[in-house]
Design an enzyme around this catalytic site. Structure first.
Site, mmCIF file in Angstrom:
data_model
loop_
_atom_site.group_PDB
_atom_site.id
_atom_site.type_symbol
_atom_site.label_atom_id
_atom_site.label_comp_id
_atom_site.label_asym_id
_atom_site.label_seq_id
_atom_site.Cartn_x
_atom_site.Cartn_y
_atom_site.Cartn_z
ATOM 1 N N ASN A 9 0.861 -1.182 0.000
ATOM 2 C CA ASN A 9 0.000 0.000 0.000
ATOM 3 C C ASN A 9 0.899 1.235 0.000
ATOM 4 O OD1 ASN A 9 -1.817 2.054 0.512
ATOM 5 N ND2 ASN A 9 -2.140 1.491 2.661
ATOM 6 N N TRP A 10 0.920 1.924 -1.128
ATOM 7 C CA TRP A 10 1.822 3.081 -1.255
ATOM 8 C C TRP A 10 1.268 4.333 -0.578
ATOM 9 C CZ3 TRP A 10 3.818 3.066 -7.054
ATOM 10 C CH2 TRP A 10 4.681 1.969 -7.226
ATOM 11 N N LYS A 11 0.000 4.311 -0.180
ATOM 12 C CA LYS A 11 -0.630 5.504 0.418
ATOM 13 C C LYS A 11 -0.443 6.699 -0.532
ATOM 14 C CE LYS A 11 0.400 3.398 4.805
ATOM 15 N NZ LYS A 11 0.378 3.505 6.240
ATOM 16 N N HIS A 93 -9.276 0.864 5.163
ATOM 17 C CA HIS A 93 -7.958 1.033 5.795
ATOM 18 C C HIS A 93 -8.112 1.964 7.000
ATOM 19 C CE1 HIS A 93 -3.824 2.321 6.450
ATOM 20 N NE2 HIS A 93 -3.459 1.205 5.832
ATOM 21 N N GLU A 95 -6.482 4.387 8.042
ATOM 22 C CA GLU A 95 -6.315 5.826 7.764
ATOM 23 C C GLU A 95 -7.575 6.400 7.121
ATOM 24 O OE1 GLU A 95 -2.585 5.465 5.683
ATOM 25 O OE2 GLU A 95 -1.638 4.865 7.561
ATOM 26 N N GLU A 162 -4.926 -5.352 10.537
ATOM 27 C CA GLU A 162 -3.898 -4.338 10.745
ATOM 28 C C GLU A 162 -4.126 -3.631 12.085
ATOM 29 O OE1 GLU A 162 -1.945 -2.979 6.879
ATOM 30 O OE2 GLU A 162 -3.751 -1.807 7.097
ATOM 31 N N GLY A 168 2.921 1.978 10.684
ATOM 32 C CA GLY A 168 3.836 3.103 10.538
ATOM 33 C C GLY A 168 4.579 3.456 11.812
ATOM 34 N N SER A 206 3.956 -2.544 10.069
ATOM 35 C CA SER A 206 5.426 -2.533 10.172
ATOM 36 C C SER A 206 6.067 -3.848 9.729
ATOM 37 C CB SER A 206 5.856 -2.146 11.587
ATOM 38 O OG SER A 206 5.384 -0.843 11.900
ATOM 39 N N GLY A 227 3.077 -1.242 4.236
ATOM 40 C CA GLY A 227 3.038 0.191 3.934
ATOM 41 C C GLY A 227 4.435 0.703 3.608
ATOM 42 N N GLY A 228 5.100 1.274 4.614
ATOM 43 C CA GLY A 228 6.396 1.931 4.410
ATOM 44 C C GLY A 228 7.414 1.119 3.621
#
Ligand code: PEP
Length: 241
Positions: A9-11, A93, A95, A162, A168, A206, A227-228
């Site tokens: 997931n590149w956000k 998600h 966010e 998640e 993150g 993470s 993610g990151g």
């Protein structure tokens, strides 16, 4: 059908040209025994689809509206997503829930629409730190599943667990914590009428090249939503765990 899936997931990261450069560099090394899915921002989808042509890597989007069309400024429909070459859509998600008022009810509407249109919904659930510390994890996840997936069984969805406190933050759930909740999810959806043994349940929070292998060794974890680390070369290590 239950299979292992590694998703990135590149956000709100990577412009179209950055997506193209990154994927052209990495796509030849993304060959994997598992399904690999990239979720770029909407405006980088075309570049990602183009860069991944001829590979087995799939593309998805990070959100969609539940209506077919209409006066919904800033929104994107399932038909638009399908026509852009995407097969997956992330729904709910944390966010989206936290910053954009996504609720279990809108998750339900979006998941139904995605299935009706032939997109694969990857539905995200997870508790925050306060809920975990108050021992409410199973209550929260149970409610998110019961409302978010209401009226959908026995359709095929992908679920991503998640824990919000692990997203993150660099703080990964232990393998046992992740397994415990993924097993609870499988039991809960079985009670709801899903063919739970056929549903892929991913862990996210993470995930890195250094912790993916032990997570994947857990019996109820069928993959990772990353993610990151999906924005870096470490994604290759994750895919090749
Ligand atoms: C995510 O946002 O879905 C996620 C899991 O992020 P990170 O891997 O950076 O914790």
């Amino acid at each position: 059908m239950r299979k292992n899936i590694i998703a990135g997931n590149w956000k709100m990261n990577k412009t179209a040209s950055q997506a193209s450069e990154f994927l052209h560099e990495l796509s030849s090394r993304m060959g994997s025994k598992d399904e690999v899915v990239i979720f770029p921002p909407y405006l980088s989808v075309a570049a990602a689809v183009e860069a991944l042509k001829g590979t087995k890597v799939r593309v998805g989007v990070q959100n969609m509206h539940f209506e077919d069309s209409g006066a919904f400024t800033g929104e994107v429909s399932a038909d638009m997503i399908l026509e852009s070459g995407c097969e997956y859509v992330l729904i709910g998600h944390s966010e989206r829930r936290k910053y954009f008022a996504e609720t279990d009810e809108t998750v339900n509407l979006k998941t139904k629409k995605a299935l009706q249109k032939g997109l694969i919904p990857m539905v995200c659930v997870g508790e925050d730190l306060d809920e975990r510390e108050k021992d409410l994890t199973f209550d929260v996840i149970g409610r998110q599943l019961e409302i978010g997936l209401s009226g959908i069984a026995p359709a095929s969805v992908v679920i991503a667990y998640e824990p919000v406190w692990a997203i993150g933050t660099g703080r990964t759930a232990t393998d046992e914590q992740a397994q415990e909740v993924c097993a609870f999810i499988r039991k809960t959806i079985a009670k709801m009428g899903f063919a739970a043994d056929e549903i892929s349940i991913l862990y996210g929070g993470s995930v890195k090249g250094s912790n993916i292998s032990s997570l994947m060794a857990m019996p109820d974890i069928d993959g990772a939503l990353v993610g990151g680390a999906a924005l870096t070369e470490d994604f290759i290590n994750i895919i090749n765990y």
